[in-house]
Design a protein around this motif. Structure first.
Motif, PDB file in Angstrom:
ATOM      1  N   VAL A   1      33.129  41.205  46.194  1.00  0.00           N
ATOM      2  CA  VAL A   1      31.676  41.152  46.024  1.00  0.00           C
ATOM      3  C   VAL A   1      31.185  42.372  45.254  1.00  0.00           C
ATOM      4  CG1 VAL A   1      29.457  41.058  47.215  1.00  0.00           C
ATOM      5  CG2 VAL A   1      31.407  39.783  48.123  1.00  0.00           C
ATOM      6  N   ALA A   2      31.714  43.558  45.617  1.00  0.00           N
ATOM      7  CA  ALA A   2      31.298  44.788  44.938  1.00  0.00           C
ATOM      8  C   ALA A   2      31.677  44.782  43.459  1.00  0.00           C
ATOM      9  CB  ALA A   2      31.926  45.997  45.632  1.00  0.00           C
ATOM     10  N   SER A   3      32.741  44.045  43.111  1.00  0.00           N
ATOM     11  CA  SER A   3      33.180  43.962  41.716  1.00  0.00           C
ATOM     12  C   SER A   3      32.387  42.936  40.910  1.00  0.00           C
ATOM     13  CB  SER A   3      34.673  43.602  41.662  1.00  0.00           C
ATOM     14  OG  SER A   3      35.457  44.566  42.346  1.00  0.00           O
ATOM     15  N   GLY A   4      31.411  42.315  41.545  1.00  0.00           N
ATOM     16  CA  GLY A   4      30.600  41.313  40.846  1.00  0.00           C
ATOM     17  C   GLY A   4      31.169  39.914  40.953  1.00  0.00           C
ATOM     18  N   GLY A   5      32.020  39.701  41.941  1.00  0.00           N
ATOM     19  CA  GLY A   5      32.647  38.394  42.112  1.00  0.00           C
ATOM     20  C   GLY A   5      31.695  37.358  42.674  1.00  0.00           C
ATOM     21  N   HIS A   6      31.983  36.119  42.412  1.00  0.00           N
ATOM     22  CA  HIS A   6      31.177  34.977  42.858  1.00  0.00           C
ATOM     23  C   HIS A   6      32.109  34.050  43.644  1.00  0.00           C
ATOM     24  CE1 HIS A   6      28.774  31.316  42.709  1.00  0.00           C
ATOM     25  NE2 HIS A   6      27.777  31.969  42.144  1.00  0.00           N
ATOM     26  N   PRO A   7      31.728  33.598  44.859  1.00  0.00           N
ATOM     27  CA  PRO A   7      32.627  32.757  45.667  1.00  0.00           C
ATOM     28  C   PRO A   7      33.104  31.502  44.945  1.00  0.00           C
ATOM     29  CG  PRO A   7      30.767  33.497  46.977  1.00  0.00           C
ATOM     30  CD  PRO A   7      30.485  33.920  45.565  1.00  0.00           C
ATOM     31  N   MET A   8      32.234  30.844  44.162  1.00  0.00           N
ATOM     32  CA  MET A   8      32.671  29.647  43.457  1.00  0.00           C
ATOM     33  C   MET A   8      33.665  29.992  42.357  1.00  0.00           C
ATOM     34  SD  MET A   8      30.687  26.853  41.053  1.00  0.00           S
ATOM     35  CE  MET A   8      29.639  26.064  42.258  1.00  0.00           C
ATOM     36  N   ALA A   9      33.419  31.058  41.612  1.00  0.00           N
ATOM     37  CA  ALA A   9      34.339  31.471  40.544  1.00  0.00           C
ATOM     38  C   ALA A   9      35.714  31.802  41.121  1.00  0.00           C
ATOM     39  CB  ALA A   9      33.768  32.670  39.797  1.00  0.00           C
ATOM     40  N   LEU A  10      35.727  32.532  42.232  1.00  0.00           N
ATOM     41  CA  LEU A  10      36.996  32.879  42.874  1.00  0.00           C
ATOM     42  C   LEU A  10      37.727  31.626  43.327  1.00  0.00           C
ATOM     43  CD1 LEU A  10      38.901  35.078  44.064  1.00  0.00           C
ATOM     44  CD2 LEU A  10      37.563  34.910  46.175  1.00  0.00           C
ATOM     45  N   GLY A  11      37.005  30.714  43.970  1.00  0.00           N
ATOM     46  CA  GLY A  11      37.626  29.497  44.482  1.00  0.00           C
ATOM     47  C   GLY A  11      38.191  28.618  43.383  1.00  0.00           C
ATOM     48  N   LEU A  12      37.458  28.479  42.285  1.00  0.00           N
ATOM     49  CA  LEU A  12      37.937  27.636  41.185  1.00  0.00           C
ATOM     50  C   LEU A  12      39.173  28.232  40.523  1.00  0.00           C
ATOM     51  CD1 LEU A  12      34.581  26.521  39.507  1.00  0.00           C
ATOM     52  CD2 LEU A  12      36.111  25.167  40.946  1.00  0.00           C
ATOM     53  N   LEU A  13      39.196  29.553  40.335  1.00  0.00           N
ATOM     54  CA  LEU A  13      40.366  30.180  39.723  1.00  0.00           C
ATOM     55  C   LEU A  13      41.591  30.081  40.631  1.00  0.00           C
ATOM     56  CD1 LEU A  13      39.149  33.431  37.895  1.00  0.00           C
ATOM     57  CD2 LEU A  13      40.184  31.390  36.908  1.00  0.00           C
ATOM     58  N   ILE A  14      41.406  30.298  41.925  1.00  0.00           N
ATOM     59  CA  ILE A  14      42.522  30.145  42.866  1.00  0.00           C
ATOM     60  C   ILE A  14      43.037  28.712  42.823  1.00  0.00           C
ATOM     61  CG2 ILE A  14      43.149  30.094  45.322  1.00  0.00           C
ATOM     62  CD1 ILE A  14      41.298  32.464  45.749  1.00  0.00           C
ATOM     63  N   GLY A  15      42.107  27.750  42.761  1.00  0.00           N
ATOM     64  CA  GLY A  15      42.510  26.356  42.705  1.00  0.00           C
ATOM     65  C   GLY A  15      43.326  26.034  41.475  1.00  0.00           C
ATOM     66  N   VAL A  16      42.890  26.516  40.305  1.00  0.00           N
ATOM     67  CA  VAL A  16      43.602  26.233  39.050  1.00  0.00           C
ATOM     68  C   VAL A  16      44.969  26.918  39.029  1.00  0.00           C
ATOM     69  CG1 VAL A  16      43.578  26.606  36.558  1.00  0.00           C
ATOM     70  CG2 VAL A  16      41.506  25.833  37.720  1.00  0.00           C
ATOM     71  N   LEU A  17      45.006  28.218  39.362  1.00  0.00           N
ATOM     72  CA  LEU A  17      46.267  28.963  39.323  1.00  0.00           C
ATOM     73  C   LEU A  17      47.256  28.428  40.360  1.00  0.00           C
ATOM     74  CD1 LEU A  17      44.890  32.607  38.929  1.00  0.00           C
ATOM     75  CD2 LEU A  17      45.916  31.171  37.160  1.00  0.00           C
ATOM     76  N   GLY A  18      46.761  28.113  41.552  1.00  0.00           N
ATOM     77  CA  GLY A  18      47.631  27.591  42.599  1.00  0.00           C
ATOM     78  C   GLY A  18      48.200  26.233  42.254  1.00  0.00           C
ATOM     79  N   PHE A  19      47.387  25.388  41.634  1.00  0.00           N
ATOM     80  CA  PHE A  19      47.868  24.059  41.253  1.00  0.00           C
ATOM     81  C   PHE A  19      48.949  24.172  40.180  1.00  0.00           C
ATOM     82  CE2 PHE A  19      47.794  19.818  39.422  1.00  0.00           C
ATOM     83  CZ  PHE A  19      47.674  19.017  40.551  1.00  0.00           C
ATOM     84  N   ILE A  20      48.772  25.082  39.233  1.00  0.00           N
ATOM     85  CA  ILE A  20      49.787  25.298  38.194  1.00  0.00           C
ATOM     86  C   ILE A  20      51.094  25.760  38.824  1.00  0.00           C
ATOM     87  CG2 ILE A  20      50.425  26.738  36.216  1.00  0.00           C
ATOM     88  CD1 ILE A  20      47.457  26.748  35.429  1.00  0.00           C
ATOM     89  N   LEU A  21      51.014  26.697  39.771  1.00  0.00           N
ATOM     90  CA  LEU A  21      52.226  27.188  40.439  1.00  0.00           C
ATOM     91  C   LEU A  21      52.897  26.075  41.221  1.00  0.00           C
ATOM     92  CD1 LEU A  21      53.870  29.801  40.928  1.00  0.00           C
ATOM     93  CD2 LEU A  21      52.551  30.116  43.023  1.00  0.00           C
ATOM     94  N   GLY A  22      52.111  25.233  41.871  1.00  0.00           N
ATOM     95  CA  GLY A  22      52.683  24.155  42.666  1.00  0.00           C
ATOM     96  C   GLY A  22      53.312  23.071  41.814  1.00  0.00           C
ATOM     97  N   ILE A  23      52.627  22.666  40.739  1.00  0.00           N
ATOM     98  CA  ILE A  23      53.133  21.545  39.935  1.00  0.00           C
ATOM     99  C   ILE A  23      54.351  21.955  39.110  1.00  0.00           C
ATOM    100  CG2 ILE A  23      51.812  21.864  37.790  1.00  0.00           C
ATOM    101  CD1 ILE A  23      51.108  18.842  38.007  1.00  0.00           C
ATOM    102  N   THR A  24      54.505  23.258  38.830  1.00  0.00           N
ATOM    103  CA  THR A  24      55.693  23.739  38.108  1.00  0.00           C
ATOM    104  C   THR A  24      56.812  24.141  39.064  1.00  0.00           C
ATOM    105  OG1 THR A  24      54.764  25.985  38.055  1.00  0.00           O
ATOM    106  CG2 THR A  24      54.322  24.556  36.156  1.00  0.00           C
ATOM    107  N   LYS A  25      56.584  23.932  40.372  1.00  0.00           N
ATOM    108  CA  LYS A  25      57.553  24.260  41.429  1.00  0.00           C
ATOM    109  C   LYS A  25      57.871  25.754  41.485  1.00  0.00           C
ATOM    110  CE  LYS A  25      59.675  19.675  41.401  1.00  0.00           C
ATOM    111  NZ  LYS A  25      58.916  19.257  42.598  1.00  0.00           N
TER     112      LYS A  25
END
Length: 488
Positions: free
Chosen positions: A130-154
């Motif tokens: 939060v102090a770094s200017g983070g936004h809960p939706m931005a964080l959630g969407l990036l985690i979702g995209v990066l995590g899905f890439i890691l999962g689908i590439t095994k």
């Protein structure tokens, strides 16, 4: 040569009366199940409900309420949002998790994917986000995209395969010990807040005796409901203050409300600067998944009988499920940060139950808690919460870690994980020890020689370098200023 079991659970299932003990019956159920990945799995055709499924269901619901409240509260505090907002968002998150993901994915579409829970290890970093200017939706969407890439590439399962028993065992030992220590301290702090410090001592002593007795009679799977109930009774009998404050109700289900500029989070929609601000934290969050998921999978393997490989959680499927749950939940307005649901899979493993039936029970209990309201107060009451986490998660983690480090040179690797984790954090400890272990500097030299170039140093080296870079950027090395601060 062992006979191949056909993929027909309904014809292989037998009534409890045909087995010498209930434990044999539960083992047989695990051995004949053949979950269908990303296809419909139906009760009675593919699995059955047993009353043991209530154990992980209750534990998971308690853990979910507590952890989501902690994450949302950590976001809300620096943003100046009220406790009423936190409760409302937690109820909303319970419904998102229960209906869209716990019941739908783990209960029906893919019982090989563990439930998508909450990312506890990232909790201390939320104020910094939060102090770094983070936004809960931005964080959630990036985690979702990066995590899905890691999962689908095994990628998750590759990192898990490169983690030795010594490294994994050390990680479990560290997480178990730190978790127990933290809960004991929290319980004493709570009791001393109203000048009854002895109450925490009495509750903990009773918990130890109860757990030892359950171990003796081989009923350890009863530890969570019995321990939580016992802690509540003792605390109330000794005069601990408690009252129900959360009344029944329905949370606001409109995403526009949650992401409005003057309603909900009062932040509006994120722009590109918010995504830039949370990128290092999103990378670190996804990197933390591999050791976390591996620990859950290993505990499941240690608790289940032989010939149950088909019902063991799939790390990559769990990553894809958690990623999807993260992205959808954030878009709808939730503040949860997803991970593998430890307070579900560990009690389920102890109770020798597969994922799907307990997942549906968990989903139903989460819906009840969200609408009813009152169970949320009891679940977060310190004696109930701390005892449930100690006996249901952290003590079993320590036991599994000890079991994994009994043979060979695994103790060298385990010790390196522990000291490195104490120095920085479990992510650093895992990645650093994995690199040293795979290079053959510590642990079993024969294992290191059989890994090949990519397994010995390329993949572990890249993982360690990336994680160290991210941690250096956001200032996670003790005594070392954050790189991001040097440019401000």
């Amino acid at each position: 040569m062992s006979q191949k079991i056909p993929n027909d659970y309904s014809s292989l299932s037998k009534p409890r009366s045909e087995f010498a003990s209930r434990a044999d019956y539960l083992d047989h159920e695990l051995q004949i199940m053949a979950p269908r990945r990303w296809r419909p799995n139906l009760p009675m055709r593919d699995y059955r409900f047993e009353w043991e499924d209530l154990v992980p269901g209750m534990a998971a619901t308690i853990g979910k309420i507590v952890m989501v409240a902690a994450v949302v509260g950590a976001f809300a505090a620096p943003l100046g949002l009220s406790s009423e907002f936190v409760i409302e968002n937690v109820r909303f998150e319970l419904l998102i998790a229960a209906v869209l993901f716990v019941i739908l994915i783990s209960g029906f579409l893919n019982p090989s994917a563990n439930l998508a829970g909450t990312h506890g290890p990232l909790l201390p970093l939320v104020p910094l986000i939060v102090a770094s200017g983070g936004h809960p939706m931005a964080l959630g969407l990036l985690i979702g995209v990066l995590g899905f890439i890691l999962g689908i590439t095994k990628g998750g399962s590759i990192l898990a395969k490169l983690t030795s028993n010594g490294v994994c065992g050390g990680l479990l030992l560290y997480l178990g010990f730190i978790g127990i220590t933290g809960q004991v301290q929290k319980l004493f702090t709570w009791a001393e807040g109203f000048n009854m410090g002895y109450l925490a001592f009495v509750v903990l002593i009773a918990t130890i005796v109860m757990y030892a007795w359950l171990e003796h009679i081989q009923k350890r799977w009863l530890a969570i409901p019995l321990g939580a109930g016992m802690a509540a009774v003792i605390a109330l009998a000794l005069g601990a203050p408690f009252e129900f404050t959360t009344s029944p109700g329905v949370p606001n289900m409109n995403p526009a409300y949650w992401w409005g500029e003057n309603t909900g989070w009062q932040l509006g929609l994120p722009d590109w600067s918010h995504f830039v601000a949370v990128l290092p934290f999103a990378v670190l969050a996804v990197a933390m998944w591999s050791p976390d998921f591996l620990g859950h999978q290993v505990f499941q393997k240690l608790s289940y009988p032989k010939n149950t490989k088909r019902v063991i959680m799939n790390i990559d499927d769990t990553m894809m499920a958690a990623s999807t749950r993260q992205a959808v939940g954030s878009l709808l307005g939730g503040g949860n940060i997803s991970s593998s649901w430890g307070t579900y899979i560990i009690p389920a493993s102890i109770a020798r139950r597969p994922i799907p039936a307990g997942a549906i029970v968990t989903g139903v209990l989460c819906i009840v808690a969200a609408f009813w309201g009152y169970p949320m107060d009891l679940a977060v009451w310190p004696p109930v919460l701390s005892v449930a986490l100690i006996v249901g998660v952290f003590l079993p983690l320590m036991e599994a870690g000890m079991q994994m480090t009994r043979e060979g040179k695994t103790t060298q690797s385990a010790a390196m994980v522990v000291i490195s984790s104490v120095l920085v954090n479990p992510v650093f400890g895992w990645s650093f020890a994995m690199l040293l272990d795979n290079l053959g500097i510590i642990g079993c030299k024969d294992r290191a020689r059989n890994l090949g170039k990519s397994g010995r140093w390329i993949i572990p080296g890249i993982a360690f370098a990336v994680l160290c870079t991210v941690m250096a950027i956001i200032g996670m090395f003790p005594g070392v200023p954050a790189i991001v601060d040097t440019f401000n």
